[in-house]
Motif scaffolding. Structure first.
Motif, PDB file in Angstrom:
ATOM      1  N   MET A  88       0.836  -1.208   0.000  1.00 56.43           N
ATOM      2  CA  MET A  88       0.000   0.000   0.000  1.00 56.43           C
ATOM      3  C   MET A  88       0.869   1.256   0.000  1.00 56.43           C
ATOM      4  N   GLU A  89       1.975   1.235   0.738  1.00 58.63           N
ATOM      5  CA  GLU A  89       2.885   2.380   0.740  1.00 58.63           C
ATOM      6  C   GLU A  89       3.470   2.608  -0.655  1.00 58.63           C
ATOM      7  N   LEU A  90       3.849   1.528  -1.326  1.00 57.19           N
ATOM      8  CA  LEU A  90       4.375   1.653  -2.690  1.00 57.19           C
ATOM      9  C   LEU A  90       3.312   2.197  -3.637  1.00 57.19           C
ATOM     10  N   LEU A  91       2.103   1.714  -3.479  1.00 55.57           N
ATOM     11  CA  LEU A  91       1.016   2.161  -4.347  1.00 55.57           C
ATOM     12  C   LEU A  91       0.770   3.662  -4.194  1.00 55.57           C
ATOM     13  N   ILE A  92       0.740   4.162  -2.960  1.00 56.41           N
ATOM     14  CA  ILE A  92       0.512   5.600  -2.773  1.00 56.41           C
ATOM     15  C   ILE A  92       1.713   6.401  -3.242  1.00 56.41           C
ATOM     16  N   LYS A  93       2.908   5.872  -3.073  1.00 56.01           N
ATOM     17  CA  LYS A  93       4.108   6.557  -3.566  1.00 56.01           C
ATOM     18  C   LYS A  93       4.047   6.671  -5.093  1.00 56.01           C
ATOM     19  N   CYS A  94       3.624   5.603  -5.754  1.00 53.46           N
ATOM     20  CA  CYS A  94       3.460   5.656  -7.212  1.00 53.46           C
ATOM     21  C   CYS A  94       2.398   6.689  -7.597  1.00 53.46           C
ATOM     22  N   ALA A  95       1.288   6.695  -6.888  1.00 54.50           N
ATOM     23  CA  ALA A  95       0.223   7.661  -7.193  1.00 54.50           C
ATOM     24  C   ALA A  95       0.705   9.087  -6.964  1.00 54.50           C
ATOM     25  N   ASP A  96       1.466   9.292  -5.899  1.00 57.52           N
ATOM     26  CA  ASP A  96       1.943  10.624  -5.548  1.00 57.52           C
ATOM     27  C   ASP A  96       2.880  11.208  -6.611  1.00 57.52           C
ATOM     28  N   THR A  97       3.582  10.356  -7.303  1.00 53.67           N
ATOM     29  CA  THR A  97       4.556  10.801  -8.314  1.00 53.67           C
ATOM     30  C   THR A  97       4.093  10.464  -9.726  1.00 53.67           C
ATOM     31  N   SER A  98       2.813  10.224  -9.903  1.00 52.86           N
ATOM     32  CA  SER A  98       2.299   9.696 -11.174  1.00 52.86           C
ATOM     33  C   SER A  98       2.125  10.721 -12.284  1.00 52.86           C
ATOM     34  N   ASN A  99       2.370  11.998 -12.009  1.00 54.72           N
ATOM     35  CA  ASN A  99       2.200  12.979 -13.084  1.00 54.72           C
ATOM     36  C   ASN A  99       3.047  12.653 -14.295  1.00 54.72           C
ATOM     37  N   VAL A 100       4.218  12.079 -14.074  1.00 57.35           N
ATOM     38  CA  VAL A 100       5.103  11.727 -15.194  1.00 57.35           C
ATOM     39  C   VAL A 100       4.584  10.520 -15.976  1.00 57.35           C
ATOM     40  N   LEU A 101       3.535   9.877 -15.482  1.00 55.41           N
ATOM     41  CA  LEU A 101       2.953   8.713 -16.168  1.00 55.41           C
ATOM     42  C   LEU A 101       1.719   9.075 -16.981  1.00 55.41           C
ATOM     43  N   ARG A 102       1.326  10.294 -16.924  1.00 58.69           N
ATOM     44  CA  ARG A 102       0.130  10.728 -17.655  1.00 58.69           C
ATOM     45  C   ARG A 102       0.483  10.976 -19.125  1.00 58.69           C
ATOM     46  N   PRO A 103      -0.521  11.107 -19.990  1.00 62.13           N
ATOM     47  CA  PRO A 103      -0.216  11.464 -21.378  1.00 62.13           C
ATOM     48  C   PRO A 103       0.658  12.718 -21.417  1.00 62.13           C
ATOM     49  N   ARG A 104       1.485  12.814 -22.422  1.00 67.51           N
ATOM     50  CA  ARG A 104       2.527  13.842 -22.475  1.00 67.51           C
ATOM     51  C   ARG A 104       2.016  15.257 -22.225  1.00 67.51           C
ATOM     52  N   ALA A 105       0.935  15.659 -22.862  1.00 70.84           N
ATOM     53  CA  ALA A 105       0.445  17.032 -22.682  1.00 70.84           C
ATOM     54  C   ALA A 105       0.012  17.273 -21.238  1.00 70.84           C
ATOM     55  N   THR A 106      -0.625  16.302 -20.632  1.00 70.09           N
ATOM     56  CA  THR A 106      -1.052  16.434 -19.239  1.00 70.09           C
ATOM     57  C   THR A 106       0.160  16.454 -18.312  1.00 70.09           C
ATOM     58  N   ALA A 107       1.109  15.573 -18.566  1.00 71.46           N
ATOM     59  CA  ALA A 107       2.334  15.528 -17.759  1.00 71.46           C
ATOM     60  C   ALA A 107       3.083  16.855 -17.849  1.00 71.46           C
ATOM     61  N   ARG A 108       3.136  17.417 -19.042  1.00 66.89           N
ATOM     62  CA  ARG A 108       3.814  18.706 -19.223  1.00 66.89           C
ATOM     63  C   ARG A 108       3.117  19.800 -18.423  1.00 66.89           C
ATOM     64  N   GLY A 109       1.797  19.828 -18.452  1.00 62.34           N
ATOM     65  CA  GLY A 109       1.047  20.823 -17.687  1.00 62.34           C
ATOM     66  C   GLY A 109       1.331  20.714 -16.192  1.00 62.34           C
ATOM     67  N   TRP A 110       1.360  19.492 -15.686  1.00 61.08           N
ATOM     68  CA  TRP A 110       1.671  19.301 -14.265  1.00 61.08           C
ATOM     69  C   TRP A 110       3.114  19.674 -13.962  1.00 61.08           C
ATOM     70  N   ALA A 111       4.015  19.378 -14.861  1.00 62.18           N
ATOM     71  CA  ALA A 111       5.422  19.735 -14.648  1.00 62.18           C
ATOM     72  C   ALA A 111       5.586  21.249 -14.523  1.00 62.18           C
ATOM     73  N   ILE A 112       4.853  21.992 -15.329  1.00 63.56           N
ATOM     74  CA  ILE A 112       4.915  23.456 -15.256  1.00 63.56           C
ATOM     75  C   ILE A 112       4.412  23.929 -13.890  1.00 63.56           C
ATOM     76  N   LYS A 113       3.285  23.369 -13.447  1.00 65.95           N
ATOM     77  CA  LYS A 113       2.739  23.758 -12.137  1.00 65.95           C
ATOM     78  C   LYS A 113       3.713  23.424 -11.007  1.00 65.95           C
ATOM     79  N   ILE A 114       4.291  22.247 -11.041  1.00 66.21           N
ATOM     80  CA  ILE A 114       5.232  21.838  -9.993  1.00 66.21           C
ATOM     81  C   ILE A 114       6.490  22.696 -10.046  1.00 66.21           C
ATOM     82  N   GLY A 115       6.985  22.958 -11.249  1.00 65.45           N
ATOM     83  CA  GLY A 115       8.156  23.825 -11.395  1.00 65.45           C
ATOM     84  C   GLY A 115       7.884  25.218 -10.855  1.00 65.45           C
TER      85      GLY A 115
END
Length: 193
Positions: A88-115
């Motif tokens: 369960m800890e691994l699963l939430i860790k994966c979910a917490d960092t999952s923005n890089v697993l989204r489709p490219r345009a969505t991942a890019r949008g999240w990367a901008i927000k996080i940056g």
């Protein structure tokens, strides 16, 4: 965050301060008299549940990333037994960092927000006369560089290991490398257009 919000450090200590705060707030809400989500639990069950959930939330602290990488490698190598709590800890860790697993345009949008969030933290640290956290220093770091490094050295290898542990999920984890390749097409000026 500790440098710019010392009250969290004073309340929760230096380790996992924000995550401890999240855990406390989650339980405050679950126990609120208008919610009473946990009212059906006896005392022993409540404390088991609270311990389990708190450990899951603490797994999202990136200061513990190397610890989790090591645990996954031990599991993959058969050097450690699997248990539900750790999974369960691994699963939430994966979910917490999952923005890089989204489709490219969505991942890019999240990367901008996080940056933007990282750089705002660095700006705050600088304005307070504090040393600036290296990943938050817009004078020494670029958004594109942050993403490439995060994937190359931190989260990409982690997801590769998790994919070996959970082979049925490998197609989900493969997206990280497609997104990584996409960052080669950008510089910081082009990424926000």
């Amino acid at each position: 965050l500790i440098k710019s919000q010392p009250e969290l450090w004073e309340l929760y200590g230096e380790s996992c301060s924000l995550e401890k705060h999240h855990s406390l707030r989650a339980f405050s809400l679950m126990l609120h008299r208008e919610v009473e989500l946990l009212s059906g639990m006896d005392t022993a069950m409540y404390y088991r549940f609270r311990d389990m959930v708190t450990k899951i939330i603490l797994a999202t602290d990136m200061s513990r990333h190397a610890e989790y990488c090591g645990k996954v490698e031990q599991l993959v190598a058969g050097e450690a037994g699997r248990d539900v709590q750790h999974e369960m800890e691994l699963l939430i860790k994966c979910a917490d960092t999952s923005n890089v697993l989204r489709p490219r345009a969505t991942a890019r949008g999240w990367a901008i927000k996080i940056g933007d969030e990282f750089f705002a933290q660095g700006d705050l640290e600088r304005s307070m006369g504090l040393s600036v956290t290296p990943t938050c220093d817009r004078k020494k770091q670029t958004l594109v560089g942050l993403q490439k490094s995060f994937i190359d050295y931190c989260i990409g290898p982690f997801f590769d290991s998790v994919a070996r542990l959970w082979p049925q999920a490998q197609p989900c984890f493969a997206q990280v490398w497609d997104n990584r390749a996409g960052w080669d097409d950008y510089d910081d000026d082009a990424v926000v257009e």
